[in-house]
Scaffold this motif. Structure first.
Motif, mmCIF file in Angstrom:
data_model
loop_
_atom_site.group_PDB
_atom_site.id
_atom_site.type_symbol
_atom_site.label_atom_id
_atom_site.label_comp_id
_atom_site.label_asym_id
_atom_site.label_seq_id
_atom_site.Cartn_x
_atom_site.Cartn_y
_atom_site.Cartn_z
ATOM 1 N N ASP A 117 -2.696 5.656 3.757
ATOM 2 C CA ASP A 117 -3.516 4.491 3.405
ATOM 3 C C ASP A 117 -5.001 4.857 3.303
ATOM 4 O OD1 ASP A 117 -1.225 2.926 3.522
ATOM 5 O OD2 ASP A 117 -1.706 2.003 5.453
ATOM 6 N N THR A 146 4.643 8.277 -3.555
ATOM 7 C CA THR A 146 3.213 8.342 -3.233
ATOM 8 C C THR A 146 2.649 9.713 -3.597
ATOM 9 O OG1 THR A 146 3.431 6.742 -1.433
ATOM 10 C CG2 THR A 146 1.555 8.262 -1.319
ATOM 11 N N TRP A 204 0.864 -1.179 0.000
ATOM 12 C CA TRP A 204 0.000 0.000 0.000
ATOM 13 C C TRP A 204 0.899 1.226 0.000
ATOM 14 C CZ3 TRP A 204 -4.245 -1.146 4.287
ATOM 15 C CH2 TRP A 204 -5.132 -2.115 3.797
ATOM 16 N N TRP A 205 0.725 2.067 -0.966
ATOM 17 C CA TRP A 205 1.563 3.268 -1.090
ATOM 18 C C TRP A 205 3.048 2.931 -0.946
ATOM 19 C CZ3 TRP A 205 -0.661 6.322 -3.978
ATOM 20 C CH2 TRP A 205 -2.008 6.656 -3.833
ATOM 21 N N PHE A 206 3.450 1.891 -1.651
ATOM 22 C CA PHE A 206 4.865 1.551 -1.805
ATOM 23 C C PHE A 206 5.545 1.207 -0.479
ATOM 24 C CE2 PHE A 206 3.304 4.757 -4.761
ATOM 25 C CZ PHE A 206 3.120 3.925 -5.851
ATOM 26 N N SER A 207 4.727 0.716 0.468
ATOM 27 C CA SER A 207 5.285 0.210 1.731
ATOM 28 C C SER A 207 4.229 -0.645 2.426
ATOM 29 C CB SER A 207 5.765 1.370 2.616
ATOM 30 O OG SER A 207 4.738 2.278 2.876
ATOM 31 N N ALA A 208 4.481 -1.000 3.658
ATOM 32 C CA ALA A 208 3.576 -1.879 4.395
ATOM 33 C C ALA A 208 2.338 -1.112 4.860
ATOM 34 C CB ALA A 208 4.302 -2.459 5.610
ATOM 35 N N PRO A 209 1.194 -1.792 4.997
ATOM 36 C CA PRO A 209 0.030 -1.157 5.624
ATOM 37 C C PRO A 209 0.393 -0.651 7.023
ATOM 38 C CG PRO A 209 -0.591 -3.282 4.676
ATOM 39 C CD PRO A 209 0.912 -3.195 4.619
ATOM 40 N N ALA A 210 -0.301 0.388 7.475
ATOM 41 C CA ALA A 210 0.017 1.011 8.765
ATOM 42 C C ALA A 210 0.046 -0.004 9.905
ATOM 43 C CB ALA A 210 -0.982 2.126 9.074
#
Lengths: 214, 214
Positions: free
Chosen positions: B114, B171, A101-107
């Motif tokens: 997110d 992003t 998600w958005w080029f990284s891990a979910p929050a």
């Protein structure tokens, strides 16, 4: 081998869920022990606050990393963090299963790193990389993307996937965990049933190959 | 100019707080309008769940991005997301003020990306980068680090800071927001009072220079 799967997806019918289940089945069939941190099912709190070390003596000025170390050394860490540390300490291999998600891990997974990899537990002064406190462990990122593989070439839309995964891989290396080759399931939304089945088989092969590298 | 500051730190005595206050003062003195999203003060929920679009029709199989678009187009978005989108839509410049935790944003800020940058609101099919839905806005990352500047050289401990900030900058670019040069306050824990004062002055200069580039 002891394997912890840290799973970060909200939907039981997702391909992330299928990949997580595939890993459990493949690993258990090979007689490895498997435990799972299902962050959504656990309602894991990803937000670092002072409540993470409620009973610890306060060091002024309050600084999160300093307080982490103090709380860890004096056993004043919140229960949910301790539970995750216990699983991470137990394992030889940790698999992170998440959608990009958005080029990284979910929050919810980013906060797992923020809160669980505490100073004093995962690293300490001059104890990082080869001397990090979680050495002798390995990790595999198993990541789904919405965009197709071609979008993640260095010269294309999103740039090299290695660059995108760098912050997570560097985090792992910093605490002494060796990242193995990641598994990428690209463009999962556009896969048909046959492609999904093939992808799960590819994942099985990937896991076997990476684990045998030991 | 209208400026939104998205601020992600838990401690009112932190240097992040001081940088946020400095930005407010500098910008207001130059007669810009300023609004702040203080994510910790707002108890912002960073975890994406189906509750984010509770009244929306469910599209099977449930996929978060697809549901975002559906919910946005039919006005079924959770109130806290709408409040953030309203501020982001209002602004010409957005400043993200955060400490670098594990080589990326704290979870509370990651979850802002997110949940707030929804499909349908921030981007849509073929509407990204130059045609993203948030074009004509600019952004500045104002980031503190624990490690000194030298740790963030390409050949050093953590690698090039540009590589570390890439996922956040990408992003922003994806939704059409142009990232300006970031402000880095390195090694803030080891700064003395005089160095902190100098850093705040450097930030003032940085903001003025970046904003005048318009």
């Amino acid at each position: 081998m002891r394997v912890l799967i840290v799973y970060a997806h909200l939907e039981p019918h997702s391909f992330n869920h299928a990949l997580k289940e595939q890993a459990i089945n493949v690993l258990q069939a090979a007689r490895h022990e498997v435990r799972v941190s299902d962050l959504y099912a656990q309602s894991f709190n990803p937000v670092a606050t002072w409540h993470d070390f409620e009973r610890a003596a306060v060091i002024q000025p309050r600084q999160y990393g300093v307080m982490q170390r103090e709380a860890y050394l004096h056993h004043h860490v919140a229960e949910d963090i301790i539970a995750e540390q216990e699983k991470l300490s137990w394992c030889d291999l940790v698999i992170f299963q998440f959608p990009l998600w958005w080029f990284s891990a979910p929050a919810i997974l980013k906060g797992w790193f923020d809160r669980v990899l505490m100073a004093g537990y995962a690293y300490d002064k001059e104890k990082w990389f080869a001397t990090g406190l979680l050495t002798s462990r390995r990790a595999i990122l198993s990541v789904t993307t919405q965009s197709p593989k071609s979008a993640y070439d260095a010269s294309n839309m999103h740039g090299d996937i290695k660059q995108i995964l760098y912050p997570v891989h560097h985090t792992l290396r910093f605490v002494g965990i060796m990242p193995l080759s990641p598994f990428l399931a690209y463009g999962v939304m556009n896969m048909d049933t046959q492609e999904r089945r093939q992808c799960l088989m590819d994942y099985q092969l990937h896991l076997s190959e990476q684990i045998e590298k030991k």
